[in-house]
Design an enzyme around this catalytic site. Structure first.
Site, mmCIF file in Angstrom:
data_model
loop_
_atom_site.group_PDB
_atom_site.id
_atom_site.type_symbol
_atom_site.label_atom_id
_atom_site.label_comp_id
_atom_site.label_asym_id
_atom_site.label_seq_id
_atom_site.Cartn_x
_atom_site.Cartn_y
_atom_site.Cartn_z
ATOM 1 N N PHE A 258 76.241 -27.956 -29.891
ATOM 2 C CA PHE A 258 75.624 -29.171 -30.409
ATOM 3 C C PHE A 258 74.138 -28.909 -30.614
ATOM 4 O O PHE A 258 73.445 -28.509 -29.686
ATOM 5 C CB PHE A 258 75.810 -30.358 -29.454
ATOM 6 C CG PHE A 258 75.204 -31.630 -30.008
ATOM 7 C CD1 PHE A 258 75.886 -32.399 -30.934
ATOM 8 C CD2 PHE A 258 73.928 -32.036 -29.636
ATOM 9 C CE1 PHE A 258 75.321 -33.555 -31.475
ATOM 10 C CE2 PHE A 258 73.354 -33.181 -30.169
ATOM 11 C CZ PHE A 258 74.053 -33.944 -31.093
ATOM 12 N N ASP B 113 68.392 -22.901 -28.110
ATOM 13 C CA ASP B 113 68.315 -24.359 -28.057
ATOM 14 C C ASP B 113 68.298 -24.754 -26.582
ATOM 15 O O ASP B 113 69.339 -24.784 -25.922
ATOM 16 C CB ASP B 113 69.521 -24.972 -28.780
ATOM 17 C CG ASP B 113 69.493 -26.507 -28.748
ATOM 18 O OD1 ASP B 113 68.728 -27.083 -27.942
ATOM 19 O OD2 ASP B 113 70.262 -27.113 -29.509
ATOM 20 N N LYS C 55 64.309 -33.595 -25.426
ATOM 21 C CA LYS C 55 64.796 -34.421 -24.319
ATOM 22 C C LYS C 55 63.802 -34.625 -23.170
ATOM 23 O O LYS C 55 62.990 -35.522 -23.207
ATOM 24 C CB LYS C 55 66.133 -33.853 -23.819
ATOM 25 C CG LYS C 55 67.255 -34.050 -24.842
ATOM 26 C CD LYS C 55 68.628 -34.097 -24.235
ATOM 27 C CE LYS C 55 69.620 -34.747 -25.186
ATOM 28 N NZ LYS C 55 70.239 -33.838 -26.167
HETATM 29 C C1 LIG Z 1 70.361 -33.672 -27.552
HETATM 30 C C2 LIG Z 1 70.427 -32.317 -28.110
HETATM 31 C C3 LIG Z 1 70.008 -32.032 -29.418
HETATM 32 C C4 LIG Z 1 69.528 -33.097 -30.358
HETATM 33 O O1 LIG Z 1 68.441 -33.807 -29.883
HETATM 34 P P1 LIG Z 1 68.063 -35.251 -30.498
HETATM 35 O O2 LIG Z 1 66.781 -35.594 -29.840
HETATM 36 O O3 LIG Z 1 69.184 -36.182 -30.170
HETATM 37 O O4 LIG Z 1 67.925 -35.037 -31.968
HETATM 38 C C5 LIG Z 1 70.062 -30.714 -29.844
HETATM 39 N N1 LIG Z 1 70.510 -29.731 -29.034
HETATM 40 C C6 LIG Z 1 70.907 -29.971 -27.775
HETATM 41 C C7 LIG Z 1 71.352 -28.836 -26.909
HETATM 42 C C8 LIG Z 1 70.900 -31.268 -27.275
HETATM 43 O O5 LIG Z 1 71.341 -31.513 -26.028
#
Ligand SMILES: *Cc1c(COP(=O)(O)O)cnc(C)c1O
Length: 405
Positions: free
Chosen positions: A144, A228, A257
């Site tokens: 994700f 990420d 986050k």
């Molecule tokens: C939450 C998340 C995203 C996206 O972040 P948003 O602030 O919702 O756009 C991307 N990568 C990972 C691993 C995430 O947990």
């Protein structure tokens, strides 16, 4: 609109149900305030917050230091755009460099934007060197990376992608399958994008040695390695970046986050070698790293240091693991396994209906959690959660399990 107001104001839940875009499907629960790892709804009922707004309120709700930093900055200067420097923003970039070794920070407003920046940097890095054939990225199944079209193209789960095509420029290979990565690494590949622990996919750590092997392959093929760490970063797993635990450094790290502790901010970090890839005018954002968001993030970093929250994440993480392992041993017919590290762990159920029922039962017993990957009840509390609160949360989760089996 000219109609007389009746005595009864419509409730928040009914206003939300009628006027908010219905893409979330909230239960009729209205949270009014928070303190540390506790939340209260509009009827005064207390909940233990074991999800921290999806791993965001890293130092808990309404931390005095964070509240003061945000309020002071709001009273001084809220917004500037990136036409000029602001002290909180420049200091935040330096503080991140000191913690991570990545000397350059690009700030944005969300995780998806941090991924967009990383993907754009990877493509333009090669373009700026005259290599215009590198237009592809390798990412992983079950990953994700966010919901904008670029981040969604990198996201490896059908449930997020369905109906939004065409989504191009990314090849997905199985998470952990180093041979599949090698097979797909041709001269069109600009980068490999990976979560050290897949978060939304179900809290699934990269298998041992996988990140190291990716580093090696990326180097051999001249591709960039992008991590990420939007969910795993900012101390969540006991080190500032989760990748520190694998001893592997990527070329680019995406954060968001937990970075702002509840105020939206994302960051793309990289080294000097990539500082020329996005020259002035090639990328930007109006709000990115604005003074309030930067002051909030600085307060998060300072609180992590002053309160020893990396060690706390490790200690509370060990407590959480012991508690979840005990539940696994007591409910072998319902539970399948425990996964994750530090304060990013999950209790994995055998069937999706059990996981959904447990999430609801946990809420009814007074603890808020999230469900990921269909089967995994995810625990991502604030790094400031106390030993007693965590123990209480685990007890309430056990009550919920008793209620559903
Ligand atoms: C939450 C998340 C995203 C996206 O972040 P948003 O602030 O919702 O756009 C991307 N990568 C990972 C691993 C995430 O947990």
């Amino acid at each position: 609109m000219g109609t007389p107001m009746s005595d009864a104001q419509p409730s928040t839940a009914s206003l939300g149900a009628r006027h908010l875009y219905p893409n979330y499907g909230q239960p009729p629960l209205v949270i009014e305030r928070g303190r540390g790892s506790e939340l209260w709804d509009d009827r005064g009922r207390r909940y233990l917050d074991m999800y921290a707004g999806i791993a965001v309120t890293q130092i808990g709700h309404a931390h005095p230091r964070w509240v003061a930093a945000v309020a002071e900055q709001a009273a001084k200067l809220a917004h500037l755009s990136n036409y000029y420097y602001s002290a909180p923003n420049a200091r935040l970039a330096a503080a991140l460099a000191a913690r991570t070794g990545f000397t350059r920070a690009f700030f944005c407003n969300s995780g998806a934007e941090a991924i967009e920046a990383s993907l754009k940097l990877a493509r333009r890095h090669y373009f700026s060197r005259g290599d215009t054939a590198r237009d592809c990225v390798i990412a992983f199944e079950n990953s994700f990376h966010g919901r904008t079209l670029g981040a969604l193209a990198a996201t490896g789960q059908a449930k997020y992608r369905e109906g939004f095509g065409p989504l191009g420029g990314v090849r997905h290979v199985p998470f952990g399958d180093i041979a599949a990565v090698e097979k797909n690494l041709d001269p069109s590949v600009a980068a490999i994008l990976v979560e050290p622990i897949q978060g939304e996919g179900g809290v699934i750590p990269a298998p041992p040695g996988f990140l190291k092997a990716l580093r090696q392959l990326a180097d051999e093929h001249g591709a960039l390695l992008l991590f990420d760490e939007i969910q795993t970063g900012v101390g969540r797993t006991g080190t500032f970046l989760a990748c520190e635990q694998s001893g592997v450094l990527p070329d680019v790290v995406a954060l968001a986050k937990g970075l702002g502790g509840g105020i939206p901010i994302g960051a793309m970090l990289c080294g000097e070698d990539l500082a020329g890839a996005l020259p002035p005018g090639s990328h930007g954002t109006t709000f990115g790293g604005n003074p309030i968001a930067s002051a909030a993030a600085l307060a998060v970093l300072e609180t992590i240091d002053e309160e020893g929250l990396l060690a706390a994440a490790e200690q509370r993480g060990a407590q959480l693991r012991t508690g979840l392992d005990a539940l696994l041993a007591r409910y072998p017919e319902t539970l399948d396994q425990v996964r994750g590290t530090g304060l990013m762990q999950a209790l994995v159920f055998q069937r999706p209906d059990q996981a959904t029922a447990a999430l609801t039962a946990a809420r009814e017993s007074g603890v808020l959690l999230t469900l990921v990957g269909g089967l995994a009840l995810r625990f991502t509390p604030a790094l400031t959660i106390t030993e007693q609160q965590l123990a209480e949360g685990l007890e309430l989760v056990e009550q919920a399990l008793k209620a559903i089996v």
